[in-house]
Design a protein around this motif. Structure first.
Motif, PDB file in Angstrom:
ATOM      1  N   ASP A 220       6.195  30.532  39.765  1.00 35.58           N
ATOM      2  CA  ASP A 220       6.533  30.124  37.981  1.00 35.58           C
ATOM      3  C   ASP A 220       6.454  31.161  36.767  1.00 35.58           C
ATOM      4  O   ASP A 220       5.436  32.104  37.321  1.00 35.58           O
ATOM      5  CB  ASP A 220       5.995  28.811  38.372  1.00 35.58           C
ATOM      6  CG  ASP A 220       4.396  28.886  37.902  1.00 35.58           C
ATOM      7  OD1 ASP A 220       3.974  29.817  37.722  1.00 35.58           O
ATOM      8  OD2 ASP A 220       3.886  27.820  38.153  1.00 35.58           O
ATOM      9  N   GLU A 244       5.771  20.352  37.919  1.00 34.09           N
ATOM     10  CA  GLU A 244       5.168  19.149  39.256  1.00 34.09           C
ATOM     11  C   GLU A 244       6.710  18.643  38.744  1.00 34.09           C
ATOM     12  O   GLU A 244       7.705  18.696  39.998  1.00 34.09           O
ATOM     13  CB  GLU A 244       4.309  17.967  39.391  1.00 34.09           C
ATOM     14  CG  GLU A 244       4.957  17.225  40.236  1.00 34.09           C
ATOM     15  CD  GLU A 244       4.507  17.209  41.930  1.00 34.09           C
ATOM     16  OE1 GLU A 244       3.657  18.297  41.552  1.00 34.09           O
ATOM     17  OE2 GLU A 244       5.084  17.215  42.740  1.00 34.09           O
ATOM     18  N   THR A 301      -3.152  28.650  42.872  1.00 36.52           N
ATOM     19  CA  THR A 301      -4.220  27.506  42.596  1.00 36.52           C
ATOM     20  C   THR A 301      -5.646  26.840  43.177  1.00 36.52           C
ATOM     21  O   THR A 301      -5.264  27.024  44.497  1.00 36.52           O
ATOM     22  CB  THR A 301      -3.750  25.926  41.642  1.00 36.52           C
ATOM     23  OG1 THR A 301      -3.115  26.015  43.170  1.00 36.52           O
ATOM     24  CG2 THR A 301      -2.453  26.607  40.783  1.00 36.52           C
TER      25      THR A 301
END
Ligand SMILES: NC(=O)c1ccc[n+]([C@@H]2O[C@H](COP(=O)([O-])OP(=O)(O)OC[C@H]3O[C@@H](n4cnc5c(N)ncnc54)[C@H](O)[C@@H]3O)[C@@H](O)[C@H]2O)c1
Length: 518
Positions: A220, A244, A301
């Motif tokens: 991303d 999301e 993450t």
């Protein structure tokens, strides 16, 4: 730096040493065999004639000689009890230590089946044997650079390369060999893998040959800006919008088209660089692009490092329901650097901590004790969570039964994400609320209070805003785990004792959600 196999009696160290040595084209050494030769009697007999202390002294002497003399590619199998010597433990530091896991049941059956097995002094009483296994595992786990599950060595293509890679990896890097019906692959957890200058550490452990298979990166925008240069040469990078809300079919389509335009073939592979959203979309594209190409996960993450990058579930959300379109696709490898979490915003870290908490509730034992004491989450905890998840997936890749335990707190959590439009709560935050509901449904008053306190201490939500109980209840009915009329719930009898497939009355689910909204 030799490869030293450790593990409990009956783990199959001698066989594994022969297989690994054959792959490395060297001769294996087996401390039990060499000791029996030196003493002129079997190890079991020597244990009796010399007494345990006398036996251990002779064993220590031999093992230290072996470790000192071992050549770089040598494979050495050690007797199960040799690590009780502090001198041996210290000397292992200079080698790649590989723990072969075995359950106490399998070990007992194997040892008792061996010739003279019922005469082995440490295998006479089953309860004592099981207790010894538990105690020894704690020591083995501390020492191991690599942890290999039962029956994985030998046939596992790639394992030898992964073990060889460990020798050049940053200090403290650990390998867990993952095994599932859909494939076997290395999972590396190491500080510096992604963050060390130049990215050489990561590339040294890469599970695919990048001279033959080009890497196409899906990430991303936030993560690509931070870490993409560390990945070395890439054929293409597609950076999705973060969050999301972008775990959608249109993101998948953008990736498919990007790969096709850049000429990606089935000889190439995808790299998923990012959190769970990137991993799920990139994994789904890998499962489907040209009917399947390999994917290497580089999770950045906490959610991704302890959970989403492992186990092969991939997919995207629909506005109607979460993770509704997807596929199972095991990765070619996972490379996790806990230091990459330093750039993660605090709110994301807290949300990820919820998946750690969930895993600890499922695993119980030392992992739960560590979370309950609110100890900081580092490489050790990440590794423990990964091992818990991988063990569940090894037993049930496709959610047929036991894997459902991983959904603890997720039925209500996913429903909250859907009705709040995937924007109000992070995935982990919604799962936090879902865990409280699951503990209420489990009748675990005290544990629920304890978990609530932990959530509050991490700045996580314990009340539901922006959605009513009826809406959330209605959304749970669209959960893809629904079979027939009802959604099976995962309940918890105690930490370490999850119960999948529980029938729960709608009125009870509604009450558990209403309590959150109160
Ligand atoms: N496949 C599975 O088995 C599985 C398991 C658990 C969760 N999930 C899925 O994972 C998703 C949640 O994952 P997530 O929480 O990682 O969310 P995420 O991927 O959206 O990442 C969260 C945010 O952190 C940013 N970020 C990521 N790494 C960063 C870093 N190192 N430094 C700075 N910023 C960084 C991202 O850009 C994003 O804005 C959900 O969609 C959930 O369904 C899947």
């Amino acid at each position: 730096m030799a490869f030293v196999l450790i593990g409990f009696m009956g783990a199959g160290k001698s066989t594994a040493a022969r297989e690994l040595a054959a792959a490395l084209e060297t001769q294996p050494l087996d401390s039990d065999e060499l000791l029996a030769e030196r003493l002129g009697e079997t190890v079991a007999q020597a244990f009796t004639t010399l007494g345990e202390a006398g036996f251990r002294a002779r064993e220590e002497q031999l093992v230290l000689e072996l470790l000192d003399a071992a050549e770089p590619e040598q494979v050495v199998a050690l007797g199960g009890g040799s690590v009780t010597s502090a001198a041996v433990r210290e000397r292992l530091g200079g080698h790649v230590v590989v723990l072969l896991e075995v359950s106490p049941q399998t070990a007992w059956e194997r040892v008792r089946r061996q010739r003279g097995g019922d005469e082995r002094p440490l295998a006479r009483d089953r309860d004592a044997f099981t207790a010894l296994h538990e105690g020894r595992m704690a020591v083995y786990e501390q020492l191991a650079d690599a942890i290999v599950p039962e029956r994985a060595l030998g046939s596992a293509a790639g394992l030898t390369g992964a073990l060889q890679g460990l020798r050049g990896a940053p200090r403290g890097t650990r390998l867990v060999w993952a095994r599932a019906a859909g494939g076997q692959y290395p999972v590396f957890v190491g500080e510096g893998l992604l963050t060390e200058a130049g990215g050489g550490a990561l590339q040294g452990l890469w599970p695919l040959d990048r001279s033959r298979s080009r890497a196409f990166c899906v990430s991303d925008e936030t993560v690509a800006a931070l870490y993409e240069p560390q990945l070395g040469e890439l054929a293409l990078t597609i950076a999705l919008r973060p969050g999301e809300a972008h775990k959608t079919l249109s993101s998948a389509e953008r990736v498919w088209q990007g790969l096709a335009e850049a000429g990606m073939t089935r000889a190439d592979h995808i790299v998923a660089l990012g959190g769970g959203v990137v991993g799920d979309v990139a994994g789904f594209c890998a499962a489907t692009y040209q009917r399947g190409v390999p994917v290497v996960h580089v999770p950045t993450t906490l959610v991704a490092q302890v959970d989403s990058a492992l186990g092969g579930k991939t997919g995207v959300d629909l506005p109607q329901a979460k993770n509704y379109v997807g596929a199972y696709h095991q990765p070619a490898g996972v490379l996790a650097d806990p230091l990459a979490l330093r750039t993660l915003p605090a709110g994301e870290l807290a949300a990820g901590w919820v998946e750690v908490l969930k895993t600890a509730l499922i695993a119980g034992g030392a992992l739960w004790r560590s979370l309950a004491a609110d100890e900081p989450v580092g490489a050790e905890t990440i590794l423990a969570c990964a091992r818990t998840k991988l063990a569940v997936v090894a037993a049930d890749e496709r959610d047929g039964g036991v894997r459902q335990v991983l959904n603890l707190g997720h039925t209500v959590g996913h429903a909250i994400e859907v009705v709040t439009g995937y924007g109000r709560y992070r995935h982990g935050e919604a799962v936090a609320l879902g865990l409280l509901a699951a503990l209420r449904l489990s009748g675990q008053e005290q544990l629920r209070e304890q978990v609530r306190g932990l959530l509050l201490a991490h700045g996580l939500p314990v009340t539901l805003d922006g959605a009513g109980p009826d809406e959330v209840l209605a959304a749970t009915r669209r959960d893809k785990k629904r079979l027939g009329g009802r959604v099976p719930f995962v309940l918890l009898r105690a930490p370490g004792e999850p119960v999948p497939g529980c029938e729960v009355q709608d009125s009870d689910v509604r009450a558990a959600i209403a309590e959150l909204a109160a």
